[in-house]
Design a protein around this motif. Structure first.
Motif, PDB file in Angstrom:
ATOM      1  N   CYS A  27      21.975  46.995  48.987  1.00 21.12           N
ATOM      2  CA  CYS A  27      22.620  47.492  47.770  1.00 21.12           C
ATOM      3  C   CYS A  27      24.067  46.987  47.736  1.00 21.12           C
ATOM      4  O   CYS A  27      24.727  46.928  48.779  1.00 21.12           O
ATOM      5  CB  CYS A  27      22.658  49.018  47.735  1.00 21.12           C
ATOM      6  SG  CYS A  27      21.116  49.855  48.163  1.00 21.12           S
ATOM      7  N   SER A  28      24.546  46.655  46.560  1.00 18.55           N
ATOM      8  CA  SER A  28      25.955  46.307  46.419  1.00 18.55           C
ATOM      9  C   SER A  28      26.795  47.582  46.482  1.00 18.55           C
ATOM     10  O   SER A  28      26.262  48.697  46.527  1.00 18.55           O
ATOM     11  CB  SER A  28      26.199  45.571  45.107  1.00 18.55           C
ATOM     12  OG  SER A  28      25.888  46.405  43.999  1.00 18.55           O
ATOM     13  N   LYS A  29      28.102  47.438  46.454  1.00 16.53           N
ATOM     14  CA  LYS A  29      28.990  48.586  46.553  1.00 16.53           C
ATOM     15  C   LYS A  29      28.760  49.568  45.396  1.00 16.53           C
ATOM     16  O   LYS A  29      28.238  49.199  44.333  1.00 16.53           O
ATOM     17  CB  LYS A  29      30.445  48.130  46.554  1.00 16.53           C
ATOM     18  CG  LYS A  29      30.877  47.444  45.264  1.00 16.53           C
ATOM     19  CD  LYS A  29      32.323  46.980  45.350  1.00 16.53           C
ATOM     20  CE  LYS A  29      32.756  46.309  44.041  1.00 16.53           C
ATOM     21  NZ  LYS A  29      34.160  45.853  44.109  1.00 16.53           N
ATOM     22  N   CYS A 101      19.466  52.858  45.720  1.00 19.08           N
ATOM     23  CA  CYS A 101      20.660  52.167  45.216  1.00 19.08           C
ATOM     24  C   CYS A 101      20.976  52.606  43.791  1.00 19.08           C
ATOM     25  O   CYS A 101      21.166  51.762  42.895  1.00 19.08           O
ATOM     26  CB  CYS A 101      20.464  50.660  45.251  1.00 19.08           C
ATOM     27  SG  CYS A 101      19.882  49.980  46.811  1.00 19.08           S
ATOM     28  N   SER A 104      24.325  51.084  42.228  1.00 18.95           N
ATOM     29  CA  SER A 104      24.591  49.672  42.519  1.00 18.95           C
ATOM     30  C   SER A 104      24.154  48.813  41.347  1.00 18.95           C
ATOM     31  O   SER A 104      23.136  49.075  40.709  1.00 18.95           O
ATOM     32  CB  SER A 104      23.834  49.232  43.776  1.00 18.95           C
ATOM     33  OG  SER A 104      24.312  49.915  44.920  1.00 18.95           O
TER      34      SER A 104
END
Length: 265
Positions: A27-29, A101, A104
């Motif tokens: 997952c991205s931030k 996520c 995200s």
């Protein structure tokens, strides 16, 4: 380009049946705008298109929404599974993405049967190097076979990009040790040249981790490789005893190394 390698122990069962399991997630931030109605509407529309598109031929990429809410998405299924299995795996991937996520805007989900990637950035045709390597750490191969295993898979890495779907399988006879089966595949948004570079770069980078193992699997953002001592492709219904696997991957666990990869441009 860089590959971040992390280590964790998994309790995944792995058997001779081609069981569909979640093999990795990134997952991205956290981005709270991902929960806003505009982006959620785009995401829902994207998911609907991907599920329907996956029924066609195991690969589908599309976009949904406009401006800041535009999202790009891609689904790639394992080349030997049916359209219904591909759609089912796509649904499973979406469920995992939304659960794990939820905040995200860039997500990667790997299952054994499919790979889901979506982002607000246009990643189509970009050869990223996020990857997960899955294997049984204690299941070592015969010494006489080890020297040939990577050469066998390197051959697949060279021939897969030349196939219409960038998918190749092969069998290696190793005498008294039986046979070894290999499969290599790339996502169909990247070039043939890029496919070959991605596959070979993974073999070079992960060599010390995988070369002595009887079976292993690599799941990346643009490529996938499988190597086993049983025929795992086009063979979904046969059951057998389970093996415990360990995983080396991105986005989970403790970072232990950052390895420079070949330039893939």
């Amino acid at each position: 380009m860089f590959l971040i390698v992390t280590t964790l122990m998994l309790t995944n069962s792995f058997c001779h049946a081609d069981v569909n399991e979640n093999t990795g997630l990134q997952c991205s931030k956290v981005d709270y705008s991902a929960t806003e109605n505009g982006f959620q509407t785009s995401l829902n529309n994207l998911f609907s298109s991907l599920v329907n598109g996956a029924l066609q031929n195991g690969f589908y990429k599309t976009t949904a929404g406009k401006n800041s809410n535009k999202v790009y998405g891609l689904i790639q299924c394992k080349g030997d599974i049916s359209g219904n299995s591909c759609a089912g795996c796509t649904n499973n991937s979406i469920t995992v993405a939304l659960h794990d996520c939820p905040k995200s805007k860039e997500v990667w989900v790997w299952f054994r049967w499919c790979f889901l990637n979506y982002s607000t950035e246009d990643f189509f045709g970009v050869m990223a190097n996020n990857s997960v390597a899955l294997m049984n750490e204690t299941d070592y191969d015969d010494l006489a076979v080890i020297s040939n295993g990577l050469s066998f898979m390197s051959g697949l890495a060279s021939t897969a990009p030349k196939q219409p779907l960038m998918l190749q399988t092969a069998v290696m006879d190793v005498g008294l040790s039986g046979k070894r089966y290999g499969m290599a595949q790339c996502t169909r948004d990247i070039s043939n040249i890029g496919c070959g570079k991605c596959l070979n770069a993974q073999l070079v980078t992960l060599r010390t981790i995988i070369e002595s193992k009887r079976g292993w699997e690599i799941y990346g953002s643009s490529y996938f490789m499988w190597y086993h001592d049983f025929q795992f492709y086009s063979n979904i219904s046969i059951t057998a005893s389970a093996k415990r696997l360990s995983s080396y991957g991105v986005g989970v666990g403790t970072i232990v190394a950052v390895l420079s990869l070949l330039t893939l441009l």
